[in-house]
Motif scaffolding. Structure first.
Motif, PDB file in Angstrom:
ATOM      1  N   GLU A 139      25.117  62.321  47.659  1.00  0.00           N
ATOM      2  CA  GLU A 139      24.459  62.367  46.359  1.00  0.00           C
ATOM      3  C   GLU A 139      23.132  61.612  46.464  1.00  0.00           C
ATOM      4  O   GLU A 139      22.829  60.988  47.490  1.00  0.00           O
ATOM      5  N   THR A 169      30.428  54.416  40.478  1.00  0.00           N
ATOM      6  CA  THR A 169      29.691  54.921  41.630  1.00  0.00           C
ATOM      7  C   THR A 169      29.616  53.858  42.722  1.00  0.00           C
ATOM      8  O   THR A 169      29.694  52.651  42.447  1.00  0.00           O
ATOM      9  N   ARG A 217      25.124  57.924  44.123  1.00  0.00           N
ATOM     10  CA  ARG A 217      25.492  58.102  42.715  1.00  0.00           C
ATOM     11  C   ARG A 217      26.730  58.965  42.515  1.00  0.00           C
ATOM     12  O   ARG A 217      27.012  59.396  41.392  1.00  0.00           O
ATOM     13  N   ARG A 218      27.493  59.202  43.559  1.00  0.00           N
ATOM     14  CA  ARG A 218      28.760  59.924  43.407  1.00  0.00           C
ATOM     15  C   ARG A 218      29.801  58.991  42.807  1.00  0.00           C
ATOM     16  O   ARG A 218      30.088  57.931  43.341  1.00  0.00           O
ATOM     17  N   PRO A 219      30.429  59.365  41.680  1.00  0.00           N
ATOM     18  CA  PRO A 219      31.493  58.536  41.115  1.00  0.00           C
ATOM     19  C   PRO A 219      32.743  58.583  41.994  1.00  0.00           C
ATOM     20  O   PRO A 219      33.098  59.639  42.535  1.00  0.00           O
TER      21      PRO A 219
END
Length: 399
Positions: free
Chosen positions: A19, A80, A126-128
């Motif tokens: 991301e 994140t 920013r990947r949860p």
């Protein structure tokens, strides 16, 4: 700053995808900085040496332990890895230290976060995090001229039994390796111990990355491979400082690096887990310089008091739990009494030790969770843990 929105042609091995990476965070002028802060290249590491200032190294390691605990407390579905980076960065800088990964050979963040099939060196983005993930958080801090390096793999929400087993066996591999460390042990023997346990449980051991010396340099001699029949040179000597950090995989041990130049994943997309401790060799064995430490025995009494109040007592006593946790952090005393359990276990390794260990885990984990997350359901274990812990000490005293 960060990755391009258009990914290059690359055959990813698992479900994880990169991301966007958040902006680089600033380092205040008053923080002492290693050479790579300015150039992105660790030139000093071309001249390997051991760092032997034990107390200074331990102080740095205590900070690393505290920072990793803060990151662990934030691990949850929806968070994140960039948020974990923020927590690590701010906590490190607030303590007057430099986050060692920052600009190390141009690494863009202050911590490595490796999710699922990522073996190591994952870049926070920013990947949860999602329920069912496993995530390794690798913290390194540079305090007063000395580096600390440690990591742990955490469960995110409910993780399947195979994932929990992978994490458990990986930790066991590390602890079995630490158990043989003492003056005279050959560094190559570490890999034999780790591989034997990993293979017995159906897992493989990564060969591309190894433990390393550390101290006034981030990475230096000795190299400590984790796989069997390696050719590592040398024997352990008093005063030497190094890490052991086995990476254990569900499938193939072979790795593949993403186009970002850092993120190493398994070639088959199956999960990998890792744990790391920094050791100081003493005349009698090895000192775990960033392990959990003991908190005051008032914990058991507090847990019993909570039990007397019933489940509502957990709400009333939460300020006390929070104060205990803050005090533990202030004086570098973590996780509510693991060493209190180890003492009776060492003297009487039977049901008394087991009782103490069970009580300690229940109580300390409950205080930790209630204090930081206000999770009353989990916190109900605190009274039972306190009773078990006190019973173990009573049994030891009268036996």
């Amino acid at each position: 700053m960060g990755r391009s929105l258009t990914m290059p042609e690359f055959k990813y091995t698992g479900d994880l995808r990169p991301e966007r990476i958040g902006p680089t965070r600033p380092i205040p002028d008053h923080i002492p900085k290693p050479d790579w802060y300015f150039t992105g290249v660790a030139r000093e590491e071309r001249f390997p040496r051991f760092g032997k200032a034990v107390e200074e190294i331990r102080e740095s390691c205590r900070l690393g332990r505290r920072v990793l605990d803060l990151a662990h407390a934030a691990v949850a579905p929806g968070v994140t890895t960039d948020e974990l980076d923020r927590i690590v960065h701010e906590a490190t800088v607030a303590a007057g230290a430099y986050p060692s990964p920052y600009n190390y050979f141009n690494f863009p963040k202050s911590v490595c976060t490796s999710v699922n099939e990522v073996i190591c060196h994952g870049i926070p983005d920013r990947r949860p995090l999602r329920a069912g993930d496993i995530v390794n958080v690798d913290v390194s801090v540079f305090l007063n001229g000395w580096h600390a390096d440690l990591n742990e793999t955490f469960l995110v929400g409910e993780v399947d039994e195979a994932g929990r087993r992978l994490v458990r066996v990986t930790h066991e591999c590390l602890m079995k390796a630490i158990a043989i460390c003492r003056p005279g042990t050959r560094y190559r023997e570490v890999g034999d111990v780790i591989t034997r346990h990993a293979h017995a449980n159906g897992f493989s051991v990564v060969r591309a990355y190894c433990g390393h010396g550390t101290g006034d340099l981030f990475h230096c001699a000795p190299n400590v491979p984790h796989y069997a029949h390696n050719k590592a040179k040398g024997v352990m000597k008093e005063g030497e400082v190094f890490t052991i950090e086995p990476m254990i995989c569900e499938g193939s041990y072979r790795d593949r690096t993403w186009p970002d130049g850092w993120t190493a994943t398994t070639e088959d997309g199956k999960r990998s887990a890792q744990f790391e401790h920094q050791l100081i060799i003493t005349k009698d064995g090895a000192m775990l310089s960033n392990a959990w430490h003991v908190v005051a025995g008032v914990g058991g009494a507090t847990a019993v008091a909570a039990g007397a109040y019933g489940s509502h007592g957990l709400t009333h006593l939460q300020p006390i739990y929070r104060t205990m946790y803050d005090t533990a952090n202030k004086y570098h005393l973590y996780h509510g009494g693991f060493l209190m359990a180890l003492a009776p276990f060492a003297r009487r390794p039977n049901w008394v030790g087991g009782l103490a260990l069970a009580g300690t885990v229940l109580f300390s984990g409950s205080v930790y969770t209630v204090a930081l997350k206000e999770d009353r359901a989990y916190g109900k274990a605190a009274p039972f843990g306190g009773v078990l812990l006190m019973a173990a000490w009573l049994a030891l005293a009268i036996s």
